[in-house]
Design an enzyme around this catalytic site. Structure first.
Site, short mmCIF file in Angstrom:
data_model
loop_
_atom_site.label_atom_id
_atom_site.label_comp_id
_atom_site.label_asym_id
_atom_site.label_seq_id
_atom_site.Cartn_x
_atom_site.Cartn_y
_atom_site.Cartn_z
N SER A 17 37.09 48.11 38.01
CA SER A 17 36.57 47.56 36.76
C SER A 17 35.09 47.28 36.94
CB SER A 17 37.32 46.26 36.42
OG SER A 17 36.70 45.57 35.35
N TYR B 248 40.39 37.64 38.60
CA TYR B 248 40.45 39.06 38.26
C TYR B 248 39.29 39.82 38.91
CZ TYR B 248 40.52 43.30 35.37
OH TYR B 248 40.56 44.61 34.93
#
Length: 248
Positions: A121, A134
Protein backbone atom coordinates in the site's frame (compact mmCIF):
# COMPACT_ATOMS: atom_id res chain seq x y z
CA UNK A 1 -7.67 -9.58 -11.72
CA UNK A 2 -8.97 -13.17 -11.86
CA UNK A 3 -11.14 -12.34 -14.87
CA UNK A 4 -8.26 -10.64 -16.66
CA UNK A 5 -5.84 -13.49 -15.98
CA UNK A 6 -8.38 -15.95 -17.37
CA UNK A 7 -8.83 -13.83 -20.49
CA UNK A 8 -5.07 -14.07 -21.05
CA UNK A 9 -5.34 -17.86 -21.06
CA UNK A 10 -4.44 -18.65 -17.47
CA UNK A 11 -6.07 -21.40 -15.44
CA UNK A 12 -7.22 -19.40 -12.44
CA UNK A 13 -7.45 -20.67 -8.86
CA UNK A 14 -9.61 -18.38 -6.72
CA UNK A 15 -9.08 -18.64 -2.97
CA UNK A 16 -11.35 -16.88 -0.49
CA UNK A 17 -12.95 -17.36 2.90
CA UNK A 18 -16.19 -15.95 1.45
CA UNK A 19 -17.85 -18.76 -0.51
CA UNK A 20 -20.49 -16.53 -2.11
CA UNK A 21 -18.19 -13.98 -3.73
CA UNK A 22 -15.70 -16.69 -4.69
CA UNK A 23 -18.42 -18.69 -6.44
CA UNK A 24 -19.56 -15.54 -8.26
CA UNK A 25 -16.07 -14.84 -9.59
CA UNK A 26 -15.53 -18.41 -10.78
CA UNK A 27 -18.91 -18.53 -12.53
CA UNK A 28 -18.12 -15.26 -14.35
CA UNK A 29 -14.92 -16.81 -15.68
CA UNK A 30 -16.50 -20.15 -16.57
CA UNK A 31 -19.32 -18.36 -18.39
CA UNK A 32 -16.65 -17.14 -20.81
CA UNK A 33 -15.54 -20.76 -21.40
CA UNK A 34 -12.34 -20.14 -19.48
CA UNK A 35 -10.81 -22.27 -16.73
CA UNK A 36 -11.30 -21.40 -13.06
CA UNK A 37 -11.38 -23.33 -9.79
CA UNK A 38 -12.49 -22.23 -6.36
CA UNK A 39 -11.16 -23.12 -2.93
CA UNK A 40 -12.17 -21.98 0.53
CA UNK A 41 -9.30 -21.23 2.88
CA UNK A 42 -8.60 -19.15 5.96
CA UNK A 43 -5.17 -17.91 4.94
CA UNK A 44 -4.37 -16.77 8.48
CA UNK A 45 -3.99 -20.46 9.43
CA UNK A 46 -0.71 -21.96 8.23
CA UNK A 47 -1.96 -25.56 8.29
CA UNK A 48 -4.95 -24.62 6.14
CA UNK A 49 -2.68 -22.91 3.61
CA UNK A 50 -0.40 -25.95 3.41
CA UNK A 51 -3.42 -28.21 2.83
CA UNK A 52 -4.65 -25.79 0.16
CA UNK A 53 -1.34 -25.95 -1.69
CA UNK A 54 -1.40 -29.74 -1.69
CA UNK A 55 -4.99 -29.87 -2.96
CA UNK A 56 -4.35 -27.34 -5.71
CA UNK A 57 -1.27 -29.18 -6.88
CA UNK A 58 -3.13 -32.51 -7.07
CA UNK A 59 -6.41 -31.19 -8.52
CA UNK A 60 -5.25 -28.34 -10.78
CA UNK A 61 -1.46 -28.42 -11.14
CA UNK A 62 1.60 -26.40 -10.23
CA UNK A 63 1.01 -22.72 -9.46
CA UNK A 64 3.04 -20.36 -11.64
CA UNK A 65 1.66 -17.04 -10.37
CA UNK A 66 0.78 -16.31 -6.74
CA UNK A 67 -1.13 -13.10 -5.93
CA UNK A 68 -1.23 -12.30 -2.19
CA UNK A 69 -4.18 -9.94 -2.05
CA UNK A 70 -6.03 -10.69 1.21
CA UNK A 71 -6.13 -7.83 3.70
CA UNK A 72 -8.14 -5.72 6.12
CA UNK A 73 -7.82 -2.09 7.20
CA UNK A 74 -9.02 -0.97 10.65
CA UNK A 75 -9.22 2.82 10.47
CA UNK A 76 -9.19 4.74 13.74
CA UNK A 77 -6.66 6.52 15.97
CA UNK A 78 -4.24 3.94 17.38
CA UNK A 79 -5.56 4.26 20.94
CA UNK A 80 -9.06 3.33 19.73
CA UNK A 81 -8.07 0.18 17.89
CA UNK A 82 -8.69 -3.06 19.74
CA UNK A 83 -6.31 -5.91 20.44
CA UNK A 84 -8.61 -8.29 18.58
CA UNK A 85 -8.74 -6.34 15.31
CA UNK A 86 -5.00 -5.56 15.35
CA UNK A 87 -4.14 -9.22 15.96
CA UNK A 88 -6.44 -10.41 13.18
CA UNK A 89 -5.13 -7.73 10.82
CA UNK A 90 -1.51 -8.79 11.39
CA UNK A 91 -2.42 -12.45 10.85
CA UNK A 92 -4.07 -11.55 7.56
CA UNK A 93 -1.89 -8.72 6.26
CA UNK A 94 1.49 -10.13 7.34
CA UNK A 95 1.43 -13.79 8.36
CA UNK A 96 -0.76 -14.91 5.46
CA UNK A 97 1.81 -13.55 2.99
CA UNK A 98 4.50 -15.69 4.60
CA UNK A 99 2.31 -18.81 4.79
CA UNK A 100 1.38 -18.52 1.11
CA UNK A 101 5.01 -18.01 0.11
CA UNK A 102 6.10 -21.03 2.16
CA UNK A 103 3.34 -23.11 0.55
CA UNK A 104 3.80 -22.17 -3.11
CA UNK A 105 7.44 -21.08 -3.46
CA UNK A 106 8.94 -24.62 -3.24
CA UNK A 107 7.48 -25.65 -6.61
CA UNK A 108 8.68 -22.39 -8.15
CA UNK A 109 12.18 -23.14 -6.82
CA UNK A 110 12.08 -26.67 -8.26
CA UNK A 111 11.08 -25.32 -11.67
CA UNK A 112 13.06 -22.04 -11.48
CA UNK A 113 9.89 -20.45 -12.75
CA UNK A 114 7.14 -18.40 -11.15
CA UNK A 115 5.93 -14.98 -10.10
CA UNK A 116 4.80 -13.71 -6.70
CA UNK A 117 2.71 -10.53 -6.55
CA UNK A 118 2.14 -8.91 -3.15
CA UNK A 119 -0.30 -6.15 -2.28
CA UNK A 120 1.34 -3.57 -0.04
CA UNK A 121 0.00 0.00 0.00
CA UNK A 122 1.07 3.61 -0.18
CA UNK A 123 0.60 3.21 3.58
CA UNK A 124 3.57 0.85 3.33
CA UNK A 125 5.76 3.72 2.12
CA UNK A 126 4.73 6.58 4.41
CA UNK A 127 2.90 7.05 7.67
CA UNK A 128 -0.80 7.96 7.59
CA UNK A 129 -2.91 8.95 10.57
CA UNK A 130 -5.74 6.64 11.65
CA UNK A 131 -3.78 3.76 10.10
CA UNK A 132 -0.88 3.18 12.51
CA UNK A 133 -1.18 -0.64 12.81
CA UNK A 134 -2.20 -0.94 9.15
CA UNK A 135 0.83 1.07 8.02
CA UNK A 136 3.02 -1.25 10.07
CA UNK A 137 1.53 -4.30 8.37
CA UNK A 138 2.01 -2.86 4.89
CA UNK A 139 5.59 -1.79 5.63
CA UNK A 140 6.02 -5.45 6.62
CA UNK A 141 4.78 -6.65 3.23
CA UNK A 142 7.40 -4.49 1.52
CA UNK A 143 10.04 -5.86 3.87
CA UNK A 144 8.99 -9.45 3.18
CA UNK A 145 9.22 -8.96 -0.58
CA UNK A 146 12.47 -6.99 -0.48
CA UNK A 147 14.19 -9.57 1.70
CA UNK A 148 12.77 -12.47 -0.32
CA UNK A 149 14.35 -10.92 -3.42
CA UNK A 150 17.72 -10.79 -1.65
CA UNK A 151 17.36 -14.38 -0.44
CA UNK A 152 16.49 -15.73 -3.89
CA UNK A 153 19.33 -13.80 -5.48
CA UNK A 154 21.89 -15.10 -2.97
CA UNK A 155 20.82 -18.75 -3.39
CA UNK A 156 23.60 -20.78 -5.04
CA UNK A 157 21.04 -22.28 -7.42
CA UNK A 158 19.94 -20.24 -10.42
CA UNK A 159 16.56 -18.88 -9.36
CA UNK A 160 16.47 -16.01 -11.81
CA UNK A 161 13.26 -17.42 -13.29
CA UNK A 162 11.31 -16.45 -10.16
CA UNK A 163 10.00 -12.88 -10.35
CA UNK A 164 8.60 -10.65 -7.59
CA UNK A 165 6.31 -7.62 -7.88
CA UNK A 166 5.10 -5.47 -4.99
CA UNK A 167 2.06 -3.23 -5.52
CA UNK A 168 1.53 0.05 -3.64
CA UNK A 169 -2.07 1.20 -4.18
CA UNK A 170 -3.39 4.49 -2.87
CA UNK A 171 -7.20 4.17 -2.83
CA UNK A 172 -9.01 1.65 -5.02
CA UNK A 173 -12.79 1.76 -5.14
CA UNK A 174 -13.40 -1.65 -3.55
CA UNK A 175 -15.06 -0.47 -0.33
CA UNK A 176 -12.00 -1.16 1.85
CA UNK A 177 -11.37 2.55 2.35
CA UNK A 178 -14.68 3.94 3.60
CA UNK A 179 -13.82 7.60 4.27
CA UNK A 180 -11.08 8.81 1.90
CA UNK A 181 -9.99 12.44 2.15
CA UNK A 182 -8.56 13.87 -1.07
CA UNK A 183 -7.69 17.52 -1.64
CA UNK A 184 -6.32 17.28 -5.20
CA UNK A 185 -8.57 14.71 -6.86
CA UNK A 186 -6.79 14.75 -10.23
CA UNK A 187 -3.46 13.96 -8.59
CA UNK A 188 -4.66 11.50 -5.93
CA UNK A 189 -7.69 10.02 -7.65
CA UNK A 190 -9.64 7.00 -6.47
CA UNK A 191 -8.92 4.22 -8.98
CA UNK A 192 -11.59 1.82 -10.20
CA UNK A 193 -10.92 -1.92 -9.70
CA UNK A 194 -10.71 -2.69 -13.41
CA UNK A 195 -8.08 -0.03 -14.01
CA UNK A 196 -6.12 -1.22 -10.99
CA UNK A 197 -6.23 -4.81 -12.26
CA UNK A 198 -4.86 -3.71 -15.63
CA UNK A 199 -2.01 -1.79 -13.98
CA UNK A 200 -1.10 -4.72 -11.72
CA UNK A 201 -1.13 -7.36 -14.46
CA UNK A 202 0.79 -5.08 -16.83
CA UNK A 203 3.44 -4.51 -14.13
CA UNK A 204 3.71 -8.24 -13.53
CA UNK A 205 4.04 -9.07 -17.24
CA UNK A 206 6.73 -6.41 -17.61
CA UNK A 207 8.49 -7.89 -14.55
CA UNK A 208 8.48 -4.63 -12.60
CA UNK A 209 9.69 -5.14 -9.04
CA UNK A 210 7.27 -2.52 -7.71
CA UNK A 211 4.62 -0.09 -8.88
CA UNK A 212 2.14 2.32 -7.31
CA UNK A 213 -1.51 2.91 -8.19
CA UNK A 214 -1.90 5.58 -9.56
CA UNK A 215 1.53 5.07 -11.14
CA UNK A 216 2.68 8.67 -10.70
CA UNK A 217 2.68 8.25 -6.91
CA UNK A 218 5.73 5.98 -7.13
CA UNK A 219 7.84 8.84 -8.45
CA UNK A 220 6.20 11.41 -6.19
CA UNK A 221 7.09 9.34 -3.14
CA UNK A 222 10.58 8.27 -4.21
CA UNK A 223 11.91 11.43 -5.81
CA UNK A 224 10.14 14.21 -3.89
CA UNK A 225 8.82 13.12 -0.50
CA UNK A 226 11.77 10.90 0.47
CA UNK A 227 14.43 13.34 -0.74
CA UNK A 228 13.08 16.18 1.36
CA UNK A 229 14.19 16.84 4.94
CA UNK A 230 11.69 15.48 7.45
CA UNK A 231 10.06 18.80 8.28
CA UNK A 232 9.76 19.73 4.60
CA UNK A 233 8.27 16.31 3.86
CA UNK A 234 5.68 16.82 6.59
CA UNK A 235 4.82 20.25 5.21
CA UNK A 236 4.41 18.74 1.76
CA UNK A 237 2.06 16.09 3.14
CA UNK A 238 0.07 18.77 4.99
CA UNK A 239 -0.33 20.61 1.68
CA UNK A 240 -1.44 17.47 -0.20
CA UNK A 241 -3.85 16.68 2.68
CA UNK A 242 -4.77 13.19 1.50
CA UNK A 243 -5.57 10.25 3.70
CA UNK A 244 -8.44 8.51 5.43
CA UNK A 245 -10.74 9.71 8.19
CA UNK A 246 -11.61 7.54 11.18
CA UNK A 247 -14.53 5.17 10.81
CA UNK A 248 -15.77 6.08 14.27
Amino acid sequence: MAIRFAALGATVVCVDINDTSNEETVKMIQARKQKAFKYRCDVTERSAVMQLAERVRKEVGDVAVLVNNAGMMPCNPVLQQTEQEITLMNKLNINANIWMIQAFLPVMVQRNYGHIVAMSSMAGLQGIKNLVPYCGSKYAVKGIMDSLAVELRSDPRDLSGIKLTTIFPYIINTGLCKKPRIRFKNLMKVVEPGEAADIIINAMRREYTEISIPQDLHYLNRYIYRLLPLEAGCTWMDFIDAGVDAHG
